[in-house]
Design an enzyme around this catalytic site. Structure first.
Site, mmCIF file in Angstrom:
data_model
loop_
_atom_site.group_PDB
_atom_site.id
_atom_site.type_symbol
_atom_site.label_atom_id
_atom_site.label_comp_id
_atom_site.label_asym_id
_atom_site.label_seq_id
_atom_site.Cartn_x
_atom_site.Cartn_y
_atom_site.Cartn_z
ATOM 1 N N SER A 28 0.829 -1.207 0.000
ATOM 2 C CA SER A 28 0.000 0.000 0.000
ATOM 3 C C SER A 28 0.862 1.256 0.000
ATOM 4 O O SER A 28 0.606 2.217 -0.741
ATOM 5 C CB SER A 28 -0.921 0.006 1.228
ATOM 6 O OG SER A 28 -1.828 -1.064 1.191
ATOM 7 N N ASP A 326 -7.184 -8.058 3.942
ATOM 8 C CA ASP A 326 -6.351 -8.870 3.056
ATOM 9 C C ASP A 326 -5.750 -10.082 3.755
ATOM 10 O O ASP A 326 -5.230 -10.980 3.082
ATOM 11 C CB ASP A 326 -5.215 -8.023 2.474
ATOM 12 C CG ASP A 326 -5.694 -7.068 1.400
ATOM 13 O OD1 ASP A 326 -6.694 -7.395 0.725
ATOM 14 O OD2 ASP A 326 -5.082 -6.003 1.238
#
Length: 451
Positions: A28, A326
């Protein structure tokens, strides 16, 4: 389009796992560091960038829109930015590969620039819905031409000037929030996002670090209000990317479920909006110690000292889901080997990832001997209490990197080998995964025969 033949993967553990390893940089943060550096005026440096296929797709897209991005021999990336508003019309469609993050964030970025951009992706990404992003971006003035179902391939015609909006997220999604904020960078006025449930806050941290005029307020009901003043001028930065907590989850769970294991995973980012997996594992009784805690690039980081543990079943609180969305596939594996029942609900978001991770994990876990009930928004798993799963099956990855790695980890606690049908998806986020697991003591079975 031709595809390489599938290359199966089988791992086993004939002895306890041991050693110190480091996982790749946070995915990210890597995506966002490239995007924001490309929009800054001047030269930024990024150390520890994840060099998986997803992040490389972001780098290629920013190059195609005018940024100069280079990797030095020392592994440090240098980005010469074009400034907010300075993105150029790409000459060809932007190929996002398998990266949903790249796609959704870049859709936001281009939506407030006077360019027309096409996005394409692989078969897995082309099945993922984009409507939750195109909706608010359309309110800001961007125009979209999508494939049926709001999917890729799609084309974005940016609006300049775009219109600032206040948008309340109907579903917790850091990608939607980030897409709107990135669009707001080149939008006059104040763009505001309200998130009833906090999601990962890397975008807010990095935007502020690059000099954007951004504020975050918490309302009485706990909702976060993020406000960004547009037509920003971003300043170049030197960024150190911490280890990805999602990637770290795979060796951590492996260390917990292989008896006698004692490992350290170094330099793991523990942003409080990303550490849900570790909080849940510790609640299950996992022996995970945080050592050498420190701040790196504005993000909390620690080394995780993991010892094999007797795990207990857990009921996942709904408010923890956004901080580990996730990581649920590998948590399912831990629950399958825990003592008692685990109830994991509120996982609707997992059905629109690279695969329907709820159904795919349920089918795979049953195939290797786990007791699993699939419900509309999650799974109910009755664990073995530490006993080995049967194994002896082939499980399908469905082009999903986290599915592939989760079952590679599960295979370490099976009586018979488990075959992951294709290792190729792993390269999207964790190219070093197999080598790292071998460093800890796992062994690849029939490596020559499978090659």
């Amino acid at each position: 389009m031709s595809h390489a033949p599938a290359l199966p993967l089988r791992l086993s553990a004939t002895r306890p796992l041991a050693g110190r390893v480091a996982v790749p940089g946070d995915k990210s943060i890597s995506h966002r560091s490239l995007m924001l550096s490309a929009l800054a005026v001047g030269t930024s440096r990024v150390e520890g960038l994840l060099e998986g296929e997803d992040v490389l797709a972001t780098a290629a897209a920013m190059r195609a829109m005018g940024a100069t991005i280079e990797r030095g021999d020392d592994g440090v990336w240098t980005i010469h930015g074009v400034g907010v508003g300075g993105l150029l019309q790409p000459e060809a469609a932007l190929d996002m590969g398998n990266s949903g993050t790249s796609t959704r964030l870049l859709m936001g970025l281009v939506s407030s620039h006077a360019i027309t951009t096409s996005f394409v992706g692989d078969a897995s990404l082309s099945k993922r819905p984009m409507g939750r992003v195109t909706g608010p971006l359309s309110e800001m003035g961007a125009e979209f031409t999508t494939s049926p179902g709001g999917r890729l391939p799609l084309m974005v015609r940016g609006a300049c000037p775009a219109v600032p909006i206040e948008y309340r997220l109907p579903v917790a999604s850091a990608q939607v929030k980030s897409a709107i904020l990135l669009a707001g960078l080149n939008t006059p006025g104040i763009t505001r996002v309200v998130e009833p449930v906090p999601t990962r806050d890397h975008s807010e941290r990095m935007l502020a670090g690059f000099g954007a005029d951004l504020t975050v307020e918490t309302q009485e009901d706990g909702a976060r209000v993020i406000s960004l003043r547009g037509e920003a001028e971003l300043k170049p930065q030197n960024i150190v990317v911490p280890g990805d907590p999602s990637s770290a989850g795979f060796p951590v769970v492996a260390g917990l479920i292989v008896p006698g294991s004692d490992i350290v995973v170094e330099n793991v980012g523990l942003n409080p909006t990303r550490d849900g997996l570790y909080r849940m594992l510790r609640m299950m009784g996992a022996d995970i110690a945080y050592e050498n805690e420190r701040i790196v690039g504005g993000e909390p980081v620690a080394d995780l000292h993991v010892r094999a543990s007797t795990l207990n079943g857990i009921t996942t609180p709904l408010d923890v889901v956004p901080s580990m969305v996730d990581e649920f596939p590998v948590l399912f594996v831990a629950c399958a080997l825990a003592k008692g029942r685990s109830v994991l609900r509120g996982l609707d978001e997992l059905r629109v990832k690279e695969s329907d991770r709820v159904t795919v994990m349920a089918e795979g876990l049953r195939a290797i001997g786990a007791t699993v009930e699939e419900v509309e928004d999650g799974l109910i798993i009755d664990g073995t209490g530490g006993a080995l799963l049967a194994g002896g099956a082939t499980v399908a990855t469905h082009l999903d990197h986290r599915i592939a790695m989760s079952f590679a980890v599960a295979s370490l606690a099976c009586a018979q080998p488990v075959t992951v049908d294709d290792r190729a998806p792993i390269a999207t986020s964790f190219p070093q995964f197999i080598r790292l697991m071998e460093t800890l003591g796992a062994a690849e079975l029939d490596a020559e025969a499978l090659a």
